[in-house]
Design an enzyme around this catalytic site. Structure first.
Site, PDB file in Angstrom:
ATOM      1  CG  HIS A  23       4.571  -8.365   3.563  1.00  0.00           C
ATOM      2  ND1 HIS A  23       4.059  -7.138   3.954  1.00  0.00           N
ATOM      3  CD2 HIS A  23       4.523  -8.355   2.214  1.00  0.00           C
ATOM      4  CE1 HIS A  23       3.731  -6.430   2.897  1.00  0.00           C
ATOM      5  NE2 HIS A  23       4.007  -7.159   1.821  1.00  0.00           N
ATOM      6  CG  HIS A  25       1.846  -9.907  -1.985  1.00  0.00           C
ATOM      7  ND1 HIS A  25       0.683  -9.172  -1.941  1.00  0.00           N
ATOM      8  CD2 HIS A  25       2.792  -9.169  -1.344  1.00  0.00           C
ATOM      9  CE1 HIS A  25       0.902  -8.027  -1.305  1.00  0.00           C
ATOM     10  NE2 HIS A  25       2.181  -8.006  -0.934  1.00  0.00           N
ATOM     11  CG  ASP A  27      -0.902 -11.707  -6.508  1.00  0.00           C
ATOM     12  OD1 ASP A  27      -0.276 -11.601  -5.433  1.00  0.00           O
ATOM     13  OD2 ASP A  27      -1.549 -10.755  -7.004  1.00  0.00           O
ATOM     14  N   GLY A 185      -1.091  -2.178  -3.105  1.00  0.00           N
ATOM     15  CA  GLY A 185      -1.086  -1.437  -4.361  1.00  0.00           C
ATOM     16  C   GLY A 185      -0.217  -0.202  -4.244  1.00  0.00           C
ATOM     17  CG  HIS A 212       1.139  -3.231   1.356  1.00  0.00           C
ATOM     18  ND1 HIS A 212       0.261  -4.236   1.696  1.00  0.00           N
ATOM     19  CD2 HIS A 212       2.142  -3.837   0.645  1.00  0.00           C
ATOM     20  CE1 HIS A 212       0.713  -5.390   1.211  1.00  0.00           C
ATOM     21  NE2 HIS A 212       1.843  -5.180   0.575  1.00  0.00           N
ATOM     22  CD  GLU A 215       6.927  -1.540  -1.070  1.00  0.00           C
ATOM     23  OE1 GLU A 215       7.565  -2.386  -1.713  1.00  0.00           O
ATOM     24  OE2 GLU A 215       5.686  -1.542  -1.007  1.00  0.00           O
ATOM     25  CG  ASP A 304       6.785  -7.811  -1.064  1.00  0.00           C
ATOM     26  OD1 ASP A 304       5.563  -7.957  -0.830  1.00  0.00           O
ATOM     27  OD2 ASP A 304       7.240  -6.797  -1.613  1.00  0.00           O
TER      28      ASP A 304
END
Length: 384
Positions: A23, A25, A27, A185, A212, A215, A304
């Site tokens: 996991h 990202h 970006d 998101g 996702h 969380e 993350d």
């Protein structure tokens, strides 16, 4: 698992240990210096800082708010400089190289192609640029003596309406570097059930996807991701702790959802630092990963967003070693869990475990035993 190496590993041992990341990202992991250079080249003048060191601090402080929504706002700047083929290629190559230099041997890195179209690229061009960047990063890592394999997860934004399109894109590139699908998101108000057509498509194609869930939102998010959507893994899933009760005498009872997650060996993509930043956990010592590891859930450790959290896989394990006294055996346990849960074929996962991960930890443990033996001999000579 009973530990055979009764000591906490050093930071250097953790860095050199083979690690697996599920996991992360794309970006959320840019180098601050890269952001500054890309922004200058593209004429993007909205950065809050133009000094790389100060910019890195800004991202960490902006993300450290306790709010998932505020945390997600920081991505406006990283996405803004990832709108050309050259930028995507560079960011992906640097991602693979940075992970490899941190000891990561296998990684699944996710990104949302729909967020990189402002410069005129097509969805296909975005995917191809990122895939080529990952291959270049792998090549550069090999030249530096590091081994890594990176697979891409294509993400659809849960507030948008392109999930099926992105799922089809992921399936079309499944033999060209893309290993699965994801949605991401803000969870509140955007349940995974909005995208059932995408998940049904992935299941019909016998393809993999994670969601996702659990969380910022609680047990209903996890239940929907599993029972309505059929997720293979839970992106975060940290709120499964809400279905586990610890009595005053220390006895533990699992609710039906928590028991189902453990019984079915559903992987939890836990991200300790990120979870603390977004308020899903109060501290490392209080993070549910401690109890979930004790109860033998399929827990994995992840980054993350390395930029926003100022972290790496090594740092995540350092925090957990300090908080829970974990040994090399524990670090290996989390790593094997992650490799078992990867979205590549079984024989390839098994080869990574048997040929790379287990030998890597065996070497570190042998090194530790040798050091202990040498220290004991030296002590005996001095006192003899």
């Amino acid at each position: 698992m009973t530990s055979q190496i009764p000591t906490t590993p050093s930071a250097d041992q953790i860095r050199r240990a083979p690690k697996v990341l599920l996991h992360d990202h794309l970006d959320g992991g840019l180098r601050p210096g890269t952001i500054v250079e890309l922004a200058r080249a593209q004429g993007y003048d909205a950065l809050p800082e133009t000094d790389p060191d100060k910019l890195g601090i800004w991202f960490r402080e902006a993300a450290d708010s306790g709010s998932l929504e505020r945390y997600l706002e920081t991505f406006a700047h990283t996405c803004a400089v990832m709108q050309s083929r050259e930028a995507l290629f560079r960011v992906a190559a640097e991602c693979a190289l940075d992970l490899a230099q941190d000891g990561v041997v296998y990684a699944e890195v996710r990104y949302a192609p729909e967020q990189h179209l402002e410069g005129g690229l097509t969805l296909e061009e975005v995917v191809e640029a990122v895939n080529e960047g990952f291959r270049e990063g792998e090549r550069q890592a090999r030249e530096r003596g590091h081994r890594i394999r990176v697979g891409a997860l294509l993400t659809a934004m849960r507030h948008a309406a392109r999930a099926l399109e992105i799922a089809e894109l992921a399936n079309s590139y499944r033999d060209a570097g893309v290993v699965g699908f994801d949605i991401a998101g803000a969870e509140a108000g955007y349940p995974p059930t909005r995208h059932l057509d995408a998940f049904e498509y992935m299941k019909r194609e016998n393809n993999h996807f994670t969601i996702h869930a659990g969380e910022a939102f609680g047990l209903p998010s996890i239940w929907q991701a599993l029972q309505w959507c059929g997720a293979d893994r839970l992106g975060h899933g940290v709120r499964i702790i809400d279905d586990i009760e610890v009595a005053d005498d220390g006895s533990v009872s699992l609710g039906r959802l928590a028991a189902y997650v453990r019984d079915k060996r559903i992987p939890l993509e836990l991200c300790p630092t990120s979870n603390i930043q977004t308020g899903a956990a109060a501290s490392y010592a209080e993070h549910p990963i401690g109890l979930l590891r004790t109860l033998h859930f399929r827990a994995t450790v992840n980054t993350d967003n390395r930029l926003m959290s100022g972290t790496s896989m090594s740092r995540e394990f350092e925090f957990l070693v300090e908080a829970f006294g974990y040994t090399l055996d524990d670090v290996q346990w989390f790593t094997v869990n992650a490799m078992k849960s990867a979205f590549i074929p079984f024989d390839e996962r098994l080869a990574m475990i048997n040929d790379v991960i287990k030998p890597g930890y065996a070497e570190l443990k042998s090194e530790w035993l040798f050091q202990q033996s040498a220290a004991t001999s030296d002590s005996s000579r001095r006192t003899g």
